[in-house]
Scaffold this active site. Sequence first.
Site, PDB file in Angstrom:
ATOM      1  N   SER A   1      13.550   3.320   2.387  1.00  0.00           N
ATOM      2  CA  SER A   1      12.609   2.710   1.448  1.00  0.00           C
ATOM      3  C   SER A   1      13.118   2.970   0.030  1.00  0.00           C
ATOM      4  O   SER A   1      14.237   2.601  -0.291  1.00  0.00           O
ATOM      5  CB  SER A   1      11.194   3.245   1.671  1.00  0.00           C
ATOM      6  N   THR A   2      12.322   3.625  -0.801  1.00  0.00           N
ATOM      7  CA  THR A   2      12.692   3.827  -2.203  1.00  0.00           C
ATOM      8  C   THR A   2      14.037   4.542  -2.323  1.00  0.00           C
ATOM      9  O   THR A   2      14.226   5.619  -1.760  1.00  0.00           O
ATOM     10  CB  THR A   2      11.615   4.659  -2.922  1.00  0.00           C
TER      11      THR A   2
ATOM     12  N   HIS B   1      12.477  -1.295   3.195  1.00  0.00           N
ATOM     13  CA  HIS B   1      11.255  -1.867   2.630  1.00  0.00           C
ATOM     14  C   HIS B   1      11.615  -2.742   1.435  1.00  0.00           C
ATOM     15  O   HIS B   1      12.126  -2.247   0.430  1.00  0.00           O
ATOM     16  CB  HIS B   1      10.294  -0.758   2.183  1.00  0.00           C
TER      17      HIS B   1
ATOM     18  N   MET C   1       9.632   6.787   0.406  1.00  0.00           N
ATOM     19  CA  MET C   1       8.303   7.366   0.254  1.00  0.00           C
ATOM     20  C   MET C   1       7.475   7.119   1.502  1.00  0.00           C
ATOM     21  O   MET C   1       7.558   6.052   2.109  1.00  0.00           O
ATOM     22  CB  MET C   1       7.606   6.741  -0.960  1.00  0.00           C
TER      23      MET C   1
ATOM     24  N   ASP D   1       6.661   6.116   7.181  1.00  0.00           N
ATOM     25  CA  ASP D   1       6.987   4.993   8.060  1.00  0.00           C
ATOM     26  C   ASP D   1       8.238   5.293   8.886  1.00  0.00           C
ATOM     27  O   ASP D   1       9.283   5.633   8.339  1.00  0.00           O
ATOM     28  CB  ASP D   1       7.206   3.724   7.227  1.00  0.00           C
TER      29      ASP D   1
END
Length: 363
Positions: free
Chosen positions: A175-176, A201, A294, A297
């Site tokens: 993600s991030t 993401h 973050m 997930d």
Amino acid sequence: MSSKIRVVVVDDSALVRSLLTEIINRQPDMECIGTANDPLIAREMIRELNPDVITLDVEMPRMDGIDFLGRLMRLRPMPVLMISTLTERGAEVTMRALELGAVDFVAKPRIGVANGLTQLATEIVEKIRIAAKAHVHRMVRPPVPTGTQASAPVLSSTALLGRLSTEKLIAIGASTGGTEAIKEVLIQMPADAPAIIITQHMPPGFTTSFAARLNSLCQITVKEAVHGERILPGHAYIAPGGKQFAISRSGANYVAVVNDDPPVNRHKPSVEVLFKSVAQHVGRNAFGIMLTGMGADGAAAMRQMKDAGSYNYVQDEASCIVFGMPREAIAHGAADEVLPLGKIGEALLGRLRSAGGEVRHRI
């Protein structure tokens, strides 16, 4: 001393500056301490005010936002949230910004900006909070230009057996901060590597540019996943933004499943969806990799992968932009090895080499 997150907004649009200021100041844990309509003004403001986070537009007068970001990350690295336009050009520039060190981005619509930003308020403030806690590193070398091969250790074409590559599968979740982390892993993969499936993401409209960028740098072929296509060795498949991505089996083959199922863990695409399908259909032939991001997930599903026999790598805290998803994977007992980002590809290739030797010995 204020405990609030102190934000400077940099955008050439007075309307956008006003809207972002209002959105930020409505939050009890943050405040907009200044706005600038071009990077040169922003540079002085950053020196004087020392903000925790800046939001940065891409297209501005006097100095392009990307040029400013590059200089900022070399001289005074700090958390930056890009405000990007939802266009093909905007997507390409956003990928460049993430490569230069921006923590994340928000995609604003081309028309109806006021209404669009208001609808995005929750996402904006959430990403500012994430950015404020991110580990930002000084950019010590310029990124590799598009169209050139990255220099990375590469196995010879005989180092991995075709049979082994066909059997094995590598699944990556991020993600991030994940766009650059994924690149660091993929550029080390030889042309005959096992198939790689990836969920990062990302909203609709940006994964096409992300895949194209990686494809220009890697020996393997990198593309967006397409529903129903066969998952092949020597290829990496990225979940399309705004879609769920999983795999299934058709005989001896792995097949991509791309659909419009609802979000899982608030994400679409979701790492949980991809990793669950790997646990179900690949089992002990899988390798899992959890990178910076973050939230949680994919953590539970990565444990399911491990229980099904996969071997899993998790990025360590020191090399993560955000340690949330890796931390949760470790907490779920899903990690076989916790490694710095720069060591994950090397470790994976070493294990594949060993597996290839075992296959040769059996034959």
